[in-house]
Every structure is written in structure tokens, then in C-alpha cells.
Design an enzyme around this catalytic site. Structure first.
Site, PDB file in Angstrom:
ATOM      1  CE  LYS A  71      48.507  36.293  97.224  1.00  0.00           C
ATOM      2  NZ  LYS A  71      48.623  36.710  95.822  1.00  0.00           N
ATOM      3  CG  ASP A 107      50.535  39.341  93.904  1.00  0.00           C
ATOM      4  OD1 ASP A 107      51.439  38.560  93.600  1.00  0.00           O
ATOM      5  OD2 ASP A 107      49.728  39.131  94.830  1.00  0.00           O
TER       6      ASP A 107
END
Ligand code: ATR
Length: 283
Positions: A71, A107
Site C-alpha cells: 500500500k 480505508d
């Protein structure tokens, strides 16, 4: 699903990738809105990350989710990074916009939206976060953006807790300190307790990141684990009639945000939930 020459390809890259629920979620979502698209998982090792990202352009893959451990590292290969992804320092969603690779992070909104859906008030509250990894960062940023008063971060590795608390203090201006798990014994009450460690996740379902004596101090307990549905930590909360939430809504919400970035549409969360139930992922 009928794959033909016009099928658009989406997927997820990470390592390991075998347990991801994302293929089930997105394929069900594509089917539910009649899109000729398919979502697959790619097990990509660290040393192949750059080639994998170049491959998105070369193969005309339309969208990619990015998971652990890529990520952060993926950001340097992208053409554009959203403000939110910059703030959190991680990308979990890539959109291939006619050859321009755009990086987003869903997220944070996945987390904050789940709180909103359950009418959990964050403004003016004191939160304790257990864990200091990538998911903890998303939770800490999410709480900060929704008006939390203060955050304490407890983590096994003290250094990671210190890094995250400094990051939140310096970038979001929130009163944030790192503490030890032992320090939590001194607290009288905790408005919001969030577990963002992997402790209690299947197969170690009898473990809890904190003892019952800490859990009972909380007014609300959020465990971002969704397998099992009720972790040991959430069982403590239930036992003492404390409001609590597992990680399933965050999972679905972040997936829905990725889907929206790619297709411009929201999926029907109930359809996805039923699909996962049929596959026995959700009881
Ligand atoms: P993610 O991106 O899901 O947050 P991660 O970066 O690997 O994944 O973070 C996992 C978190 O769970 C970390 O906070 C980790 O603590 P350390 O930083 O000390 O490693 C925490 N964690 C994992 N196993 C743990 C255990 N057995 N006891 C306590 N904390 C644990």
C-alpha cells in the site's frame, strides 16, 4: 458471469492474497449491476511490484485494489495520488483512467462511514487505538478527520506507536500520545476502543488484545476483525452490554468506495452481504 473479448479486468495485488474476500465482493457487485467485468487476485512479490504496476497500463486493466505489503510502496509508481491517500501515506485503490494511474485510499472513509451508519458520535470523544500498523493509521486518520478529542495508541512495538502518534499529532493536529498496554490499566473510562491488531483473528479466536478488565472501561468497542464475527474482545463487550461493532461494515464500505471510483456506481450492500453469507463467510 460470461467472459468474452469485451470483459473489463479488475483485481487485487498483495502478498499473501489467498484469503482475500475482495474477489467475492466485487464479482458479486459487477454481476448485480450487469457490468461485463471480472475481478481476480494477483499474488505479487515485493520485487515484482513495479512490473505489476506497469502491467496494469500495458494490459489495460481497469482498476486494482492494493493490499499488504504494497500500500505504501505502490505510490511511487502512480501518476496521481488523491489528497486523502497522501494524508494517510497509503493507496488501496488504483483507477486506470485511460492510461493515467490514479491512486486513492478508501480505508479511511470505509471506517468513518461505518461509524456514521451506526450513529457512533466521534466528536469530542477520547479514543484508544490498539495497534500501530497500516490499518491503525487509517483508523487514527479517520477518527481525527471526524473530530475526535484525543487518541491514545497502544502497541506491542513502542517505536511504531510513537511513529504513528507523532504522525497524527504533526499532520492532523490532534492530541495523540503513545502508551503501553499496561498504561491502559490506569484509565477510568474509554469513550471509543478500537482494535486494529490482528490479535483474535481466525484461527486464534480465543485471544484478545486486552483483558476483560480493560474492555469493561469502554463505552463503545470496535474490532476491525470480521473473522470471527464476534472476537473475544467483542464477547467481553457483549457480556457487559457495551455497544460494539465488528470489521465487516468497514470491509464492505471500503469495497463500495473502490467500486464507485471505478464505475461511478454504488453497489447494494445487502446483495453483497447475502452473497458472502451464501459462501459461509458471514454467519
Ligand atoms: P495492518 O496493515 O493490518 O495494520 P500490520 O501493519 O502488520 O497490518 O499491523 C499489525 C498490528 O497488529 C501491529 O500493530 C502489530 O503490533 P507490532 O507493531 O508490535 O507488530 C499488531 N500485532 C500483531 N500480532 C500481535 C500480537 N501477537 N500481540 C500484539 N500485537 C500484535
Amino acid at each position: 458471469m460470461h467472459v468474452n473479448a469485451k470483459t473489463d479486468i479488475y483485481g487485487i495485488i498483495g502478498h499473501p492474497i489467498g484469503h482475500s474476500l475482495s474477489p467475492f465482493i466485487h464479482n458479486a457487485a459487477f454481476e448485480s449491476v450487469n457490468l461485463n467485468s471480472v475481478y481476480v487476485s494477483f499474488d505479487v512479490h515485493e520485487e515484482n511490484l513495479k512490473d505489476a504496476i506497469l502491467g496494469i497500463k500495458a494490459l489495460g486493466i481497469k482498476g486494482i485494489n492494493v493490499t499488504v505489503p504494497h500500500k505504501e510502496n505502490v505510490m511511487k509508481y502512480l501518476d496521481y495520488i488523491s489528497d486523502e491517500a497522501k494524508l494517510i501515506g497509503a493507496v488501496n485503490t488504483i483507477k486506470n483512467n485511460n492510461g493515467i494511474l490514479e491512486g486513492y485510499n478508501t480505508d479511511v472513509t470505509g471506517f468513518t462511514e461505518s461509524l456514521k451508519e451506526h450513529d457512533i458520535v466521534v466528536e469530542g470523544k477520547n479514543a484508544v487505538i490498539l495497534g500501530a500498523g497500516g490499518a491503525a493509521r487509517a483508523v487514527a486518520v479517520g477518527l481525527s478527520l471526524t473530530g475526535v478529542k484525543s487518541i491514545m495508541i497502544a502497541n506491542r512495538s513502542k517505536e511504531k506507536a510513537r511513529n504513528l502518534s507523532n504522525y497524527i499529532k504533526n499532520n492532523l493536529g490532534i492530541n495523540c500520545i503513545d502508551v503501553t498496554y499496561d498504561d491502559l490499566n490506569q484509565l477510568e473510562e474509554i469513550d471509543i476502543l478500537v482494535n486494529v491488531t490482528s490479535v483474535g483473528m481466525f484461527p486464534d479466536i480465543n485471544l484478545s488484545p486486552v483483558d476483560e478488565s480493560i474492555a469493561v472501561k469502554a463505552k463503545f468497542v470496535y474490532d476491525i476483525i470480521y473473522n470471527p464475527e464476534k472476537t473475544q474482545l467483542l464477547s467481553y463487550a457483549e457480556k457487559h452490554s457495551i455497544r460494539n461493532l465488528n470489521g465487516f461494515d468497514m470491509l464492505i464500505n471500503q469495497a463500495n468506495h473502490s467500486f464507485k471510483i471505478w464505475t461511478g456506481m454504488n453497489f447494494n450492500k445487502n446483495i453483497i452481504l447475502n452473497t458472502l453469507k451464501k459462501k459461509d463467510f458471514v454467519k
